[in-house]
Structure formats: C-alpha cells, structure tokens
Design a protein around this motif. Structure first.
Motif, PDB file in Angstrom:
ATOM      1  N   HIS A 111      34.571  47.121  36.516  1.00  0.00           N
ATOM      2  CA  HIS A 111      34.767  46.068  37.520  1.00  0.00           C
ATOM      3  C   HIS A 111      33.432  45.616  38.112  1.00  0.00           C
ATOM      4  O   HIS A 111      33.245  44.432  38.393  1.00  0.00           O
ATOM      5  CB  HIS A 111      35.701  46.564  38.623  1.00  0.00           C
ATOM      6  N   ILE A 112      32.521  46.552  38.274  1.00  0.00           N
ATOM      7  CA  ILE A 112      31.199  46.204  38.805  1.00  0.00           C
ATOM      8  C   ILE A 112      30.442  45.319  37.823  1.00  0.00           C
ATOM      9  O   ILE A 112      29.833  44.318  38.213  1.00  0.00           O
ATOM     10  CB  ILE A 112      30.404  47.488  39.148  1.00  0.00           C
ATOM     11  N   VAL A 113      30.505  45.661  36.533  1.00  0.00           N
ATOM     12  CA  VAL A 113      29.829  44.857  35.508  1.00  0.00           C
ATOM     13  C   VAL A 113      30.405  43.438  35.480  1.00  0.00           C
ATOM     14  O   VAL A 113      29.654  42.458  35.405  1.00  0.00           O
ATOM     15  CB  VAL A 113      29.926  45.530  34.120  1.00  0.00           C
ATOM     16  N   VAL A 114      31.728  43.323  35.567  1.00  0.00           N
ATOM     17  CA  VAL A 114      32.361  41.998  35.578  1.00  0.00           C
ATOM     18  C   VAL A 114      31.912  41.218  36.814  1.00  0.00           C
ATOM     19  O   VAL A 114      31.581  40.029  36.735  1.00  0.00           O
ATOM     20  CB  VAL A 114      33.901  42.114  35.525  1.00  0.00           C
ATOM     21  N   GLY A 115      31.878  41.878  37.969  1.00  0.00           N
ATOM     22  CA  GLY A 115      31.423  41.224  39.201  1.00  0.00           C
ATOM     23  C   GLY A 115      29.984  40.753  39.099  1.00  0.00           C
ATOM     24  O   GLY A 115      29.650  39.632  39.532  1.00  0.00           O
ATOM     25  N   ILE A 116      29.120  41.575  38.511  1.00  0.00           N
ATOM     26  CA  ILE A 116      27.713  41.192  38.333  1.00  0.00           C
ATOM     27  C   ILE A 116      27.613  39.996  37.383  1.00  0.00           C
ATOM     28  O   ILE A 116      26.843  39.067  37.618  1.00  0.00           O
ATOM     29  CB  ILE A 116      26.887  42.396  37.809  1.00  0.00           C
ATOM     30  N   TYR A 117      28.408  40.012  36.317  1.00  0.00           N
ATOM     31  CA  TYR A 117      28.401  38.896  35.354  1.00  0.00           C
ATOM     32  C   TYR A 117      28.802  37.592  36.044  1.00  0.00           C
ATOM     33  O   TYR A 117      28.151  36.562  35.863  1.00  0.00           O
ATOM     34  CB  TYR A 117      29.354  39.204  34.193  1.00  0.00           C
ATOM     35  N   ILE A 118      29.864  37.643  36.848  1.00  0.00           N
ATOM     36  CA  ILE A 118      30.327  36.440  37.549  1.00  0.00           C
ATOM     37  C   ILE A 118      29.261  35.955  38.531  1.00  0.00           C
ATOM     38  O   ILE A 118      28.935  34.765  38.576  1.00  0.00           O
ATOM     39  CB  ILE A 118      31.669  36.713  38.268  1.00  0.00           C
ATOM     40  N   ALA A 119      28.716  36.884  39.319  1.00  0.00           N
ATOM     41  CA  ALA A 119      27.695  36.517  40.307  1.00  0.00           C
ATOM     42  C   ALA A 119      26.457  35.936  39.618  1.00  0.00           C
ATOM     43  O   ALA A 119      25.929  34.896  40.041  1.00  0.00           O
ATOM     44  CB  ALA A 119      27.322  37.731  41.148  1.00  0.00           C
TER      45      ALA A 119
END
Length: 193
Positions: A111-119
């Motif tokens: 979830h953190i990796v996905v959040g970083i990708y979106i940001a």
C-alpha cells in the motif's frame, strides 16, 4: 459551452458496444453469474488498458497529459492484478482466492508503494504543468459526450451490480466495457490532437 461538446457517435465506441453485447450473450448462454478473480475474462479486460498506454506513449502533442494518462492506466492494470497478489499470494486450496497483504509480515509495504507511485505521478504532472495540456485539449478538441455518458453508465452498472446485485459477472462485463470506453477516449484525443 455547447461548442466544446461533440454529440456525434464515435465509431471507436463500437468496440465497447460489441464487447458489452457479446459478453452479455455469452453470460446468458452459459448461465454465468460469477466471474472469479484472475480468470481469462478478467485478464483479457486489461487489453484496452494496454492499448491505451501504447497510444498515450506514441502521442505527439500534449505529451505531459498523455504520459500522465499512461501512468494512471498502468496503475489500473496493477490494480487488476491486486498489485501482485494474484500472482504471488494464491490460497493453496482455491485458485481464485488470495491471501490479503496483511497476511504477510511486510505486506503493508504494498500500500505504501502504491501511495508513493500515485504521489510521484501527481507531483510529476504538476511539475510538468499538466494544466497547460488540459487547457489545450479543452480548447482544441470537442468532448465526446456519448462516450462519456456510456462510461458513466458502465461505472454505475459496475458499482450497482457489485454492491446491490452481488453479480460479479455483470460487474466484470461493465468493467471490461468501461475499459474499452477509456480506450475510446484516449484514441479520440490522440487522433484529434
């Protein structure tokens, strides 16, 4: 405002119509009410998203907008694979069910990796002044209203069939059709830009 809207039927939308009609007929003939995770039908639904990425990358004008769209489409493909869960987290007794990320010691990192990708994608788009491309698209290309209305209808049908009908077949058919309509948008804007 009406000058910015295109009320003509877009020929590319025929693909979405065919996908929807053939899928509904297929589901009725074989009495399919459930399409399970990671099945062939669900996996071929990513084809329009992949084609969309290809068109976005090949776009000559409005590069920032189209590259940002390709980043979103890549995220949608990753979501279809539950960010890797369907590839690595299969339950041993059921090929269509998967361990949640919370089952793994470092699963929360997904979830953190996905959040970083979106940001990172959003920061990149803002840095590249995506609004310049959006204003250019709005001013130079008419918005395909029927494609939009069909996409809105498929989104509603997908949510309704999942939340109220509990019919995964109709949900997946609507989702596949929506992906075809997203490709229609990209095709229309790429061709007219």
């Amino acid at each position: 405002m009406l000058k910015k809207l295109d009320f003509k039927f877009q020929k590319i939308d025929i693909i979405a119509i065919i996908v929807f009609i053939v899928s509904i007929i297929w589901a009725k003939i074989f009495m399919i009410e459930e399409i399970l995770e990671n099945t062939i039908y669900e996996n071929i639904a990513i084809i329009p998203l992949i084609l969309g990425i290809i068109y976005c990358i090949r776009a000559k004008k409005y590069r920032t907008f189209f590259i940002f769209c390709s980043l979103i489409l890549f995220l949608m493909i990753a979501r279809e694979f539950s960010y890797g869960r369907v590839l690595f987290c299969q339950l041993p007794d059921n090929p269509h069910d998967y361990y949640p990320w919370s089952h793994y010691k470092y699963g929360f990192l997904a979830h953190i990796v996905v959040g970083i990708y979106i940001a990172a994608s959003c920061i990149w788009a803002l840095y590249k002044k995506i609004w310049v491309d959006i204003i250019g698209l709005i001013n130079n290309i008419k918005f395909p209203i029927w494609t939009f209305l069909a996409a809105f209808l498929m989104t509603f049908l997908q949510i309704y069939s999942e939340k109220f009908l509990h019919n995964t077949a109709l949900e997946e058919i609507a989702e596949f059709t929506l992906y075809c309509l997203i490709f229609s948008f990209i095709y229309i804007y790429c061709k007219k830009s």
